[in-house]
Design a protein around this motif. Sequence first.
Motif, PDB file in Angstrom:
ATOM      1  N   ASN A   1       8.827  -1.016  -9.779  1.00 18.61           N
ATOM      2  CA  ASN A   1      10.181  -1.734  -9.602  1.00 18.61           C
ATOM      3  C   ASN A   1       9.830  -2.899  -8.630  1.00 18.61           C
ATOM      4  O   ASN A   1      10.375  -3.921  -8.752  1.00 18.61           O
ATOM      5  N   ILE A   2       8.713  -2.659  -7.790  1.00 20.55           N
ATOM      6  CA  ILE A   2       8.138  -3.889  -6.993  1.00 20.55           C
ATOM      7  C   ILE A   2       7.878  -4.967  -7.804  1.00 20.55           C
ATOM      8  O   ILE A   2       8.276  -6.184  -7.970  1.00 20.55           O
ATOM      9  N   ILE A   3       7.015  -4.676  -9.128  1.00 23.22           N
ATOM     10  CA  ILE A   3       6.592  -5.839  -9.922  1.00 23.22           C
ATOM     11  C   ILE A   3       7.734  -6.309 -10.733  1.00 23.22           C
ATOM     12  O   ILE A   3       7.352  -7.467 -11.278  1.00 23.22           O
ATOM     13  N   GLY A   4       8.574  -5.467 -10.854  1.00 23.63           N
ATOM     14  CA  GLY A   4       9.646  -6.161 -11.848  1.00 23.63           C
ATOM     15  C   GLY A   4      10.488  -7.481 -11.094  1.00 23.63           C
ATOM     16  O   GLY A   4      10.934  -8.169 -11.350  1.00 23.63           O
ATOM     17  N   ILE A   5      10.128  -7.289  -9.540  1.00 19.66           N
ATOM     18  CA  ILE A   5      10.713  -8.352  -8.859  1.00 19.66           C
ATOM     19  C   ILE A   5       9.594  -9.422  -8.647  1.00 19.66           C
ATOM     20  O   ILE A   5       9.900 -10.926  -8.499  1.00 19.66           O
ATOM     21  N   ARG A   6       8.475  -8.970  -8.266  1.00 17.33           N
ATOM     22  CA  ARG A   6       7.275  -9.883  -7.619  1.00 17.33           C
ATOM     23  C   ARG A   6       6.178  -9.315  -8.433  1.00 17.33           C
ATOM     24  O   ARG A   6       5.337  -8.634  -7.686  1.00 17.33           O
ATOM     25  N   SER A   7       5.673  -9.886  -9.681  1.00 20.11           N
ATOM     26  CA  SER A   7       4.713  -9.356 -10.099  1.00 20.11           C
ATOM     27  C   SER A   7       3.241  -9.741  -9.740  1.00 20.11           C
ATOM     28  O   SER A   7       2.207  -8.712  -9.972  1.00 20.11           O
ATOM     29  N   ALA A   8       3.117 -10.710  -8.884  1.00 23.42           N
ATOM     30  CA  ALA A   8       1.694 -11.066  -8.325  1.00 23.42           C
ATOM     31  C   ALA A   8       1.527 -10.347  -7.069  1.00 23.42           C
ATOM     32  O   ALA A   8       0.249 -10.563  -6.688  1.00 23.42           O
TER      33      ALA A   8
ATOM     34  N   LYS B   1      11.624  11.691  -3.924  1.00 25.76           N
ATOM     35  CA  LYS B   1      12.695  10.607  -4.312  1.00 25.76           C
ATOM     36  C   LYS B   1      11.930   9.682  -5.349  1.00 25.76           C
ATOM     37  O   LYS B   1      12.613   9.470  -6.382  1.00 25.76           O
ATOM     38  N   MET B   2      11.022   9.144  -5.031  1.00 28.61           N
ATOM     39  CA  MET B   2      10.432   7.981  -5.834  1.00 28.61           C
ATOM     40  C   MET B   2       8.701   7.971  -5.546  1.00 28.61           C
ATOM     41  O   MET B   2       8.371   7.823  -4.528  1.00 28.61           O
ATOM     42  N   THR B   3       7.929   8.141  -6.561  1.00 29.74           N
ATOM     43  CA  THR B   3       6.573   8.261  -6.587  1.00 29.74           C
ATOM     44  C   THR B   3       6.221   6.711  -6.052  1.00 29.74           C
ATOM     45  O   THR B   3       6.677   5.729  -6.306  1.00 29.74           O
ATOM     46  N   GLY B   4       4.774   6.456  -5.652  1.00 34.23           N
ATOM     47  CA  GLY B   4       4.122   5.415  -5.414  1.00 34.23           C
ATOM     48  C   GLY B   4       4.077   4.496  -6.902  1.00 34.23           C
ATOM     49  O   GLY B   4       4.450   3.295  -6.638  1.00 34.23           O
ATOM     50  N   ILE B   5       3.857   5.050  -8.062  1.00 31.60           N
ATOM     51  CA  ILE B   5       3.838   4.237  -9.208  1.00 31.60           C
ATOM     52  C   ILE B   5       5.282   3.842  -9.581  1.00 31.60           C
ATOM     53  O   ILE B   5       5.403   2.789  -9.925  1.00 31.60           O
ATOM     54  N   GLU B   6       6.383   4.557  -9.374  1.00 30.45           N
ATOM     55  CA  GLU B   6       7.774   4.252  -9.608  1.00 30.45           C
ATOM     56  C   GLU B   6       8.220   3.090  -8.561  1.00 30.45           C
ATOM     57  O   GLU B   6       8.569   2.017  -8.958  1.00 30.45           O
ATOM     58  N   LEU B   7       7.746   3.003  -7.281  1.00 27.32           N
ATOM     59  CA  LEU B   7       7.908   2.028  -6.326  1.00 27.32           C
ATOM     60  C   LEU B   7       7.305   0.802  -6.704  1.00 27.32           C
ATOM     61  O   LEU B   7       7.839  -0.213  -6.918  1.00 27.32           O
ATOM     62  N   LEU B   8       5.826   1.009  -7.528  1.00 23.32           N
ATOM     63  CA  LEU B   8       5.292  -0.264  -7.647  1.00 23.32           C
ATOM     64  C   LEU B   8       5.636  -0.903  -8.947  1.00 23.32           C
ATOM     65  O   LEU B   8       5.978  -2.165  -8.980  1.00 23.32           O
TER      66      LEU B   8
ATOM     67  N   ILE C   1       0.862  -1.093  -0.008  1.00 18.18           N
ATOM     68  CA  ILE C   1       0.069  -0.143  -0.084  1.00 18.18           C
ATOM     69  C   ILE C   1       0.919   1.297   0.005  1.00 18.18           C
ATOM     70  O   ILE C   1       1.848   1.300   0.867  1.00 18.18           O
ATOM     71  N   THR C   2       0.715   1.885  -1.229  1.00 21.33           N
ATOM     72  CA  THR C   2       1.465   3.245  -1.158  1.00 21.33           C
ATOM     73  C   THR C   2       0.833   4.516  -1.398  1.00 21.33           C
ATOM     74  O   THR C   2      -0.276   4.489  -2.108  1.00 21.33           O
ATOM     75  N   ASP C   3       1.498   5.732  -1.003  1.00 23.32           N
ATOM     76  CA  ASP C   3       1.005   6.989  -1.467  1.00 23.32           C
ATOM     77  C   ASP C   3       1.791   7.209  -3.019  1.00 23.32           C
ATOM     78  O   ASP C   3       2.711   6.587  -3.095  1.00 23.32           O
ATOM     79  N   GLN C   4       1.132   7.952  -3.681  1.00 24.22           N
ATOM     80  CA  GLN C   4       1.497   8.144  -4.894  1.00 24.22           C
ATOM     81  C   GLN C   4       2.496   9.423  -4.851  1.00 24.22           C
ATOM     82  O   GLN C   4       3.632   9.405  -5.384  1.00 24.22           O
ATOM     83  N   VAL C   5       2.443  10.508  -4.114  1.00 22.58           N
ATOM     84  CA  VAL C   5       2.963  11.806  -4.188  1.00 22.58           C
ATOM     85  C   VAL C   5       4.091  11.659  -3.136  1.00 22.58           C
ATOM     86  O   VAL C   5       3.585  11.842  -1.989  1.00 22.58           O
TER      87      VAL C   5
END
Length: 124
Positions: free
Chosen positions: A73-80, A64-71, A57-61
Amino acid sequence: MSHVGKSKILFVDDEEVICSMAAEFLEMQGFIVDTYEDSREAFDAFCRDPDDFDIVITDQVMPKMTGIELLKNIIGIRSAIPRILCTGFSEELNHKDEKEVGIDAFFMKPYRFDDLIGQIKKLV
């Protein structure tokens, strides 16, 4: 996946008060919560053990790194992994990015923790 009620949440928001309130409410519901006010630190924690978390669960704004950017990066490692995005600024969202990341749920701030908890329970 964790057992129902013992799911582990990665919760990211740059506002300390939101992190502490979320942790309090979610832990009262039986969830295990790791909160981060820095999205890069949250990503580092995720990278250390990607299978340790059941939902993000992440905020967008955030700086350093927006919520979309964080997500992304995360789905690049674990997409599901299930993902919830929160924001107080709807104009900050690019719908192409939102689709690419595959947001499972979206909450506009301010949101009710009861609503968030209901959505988490549907996803984990």
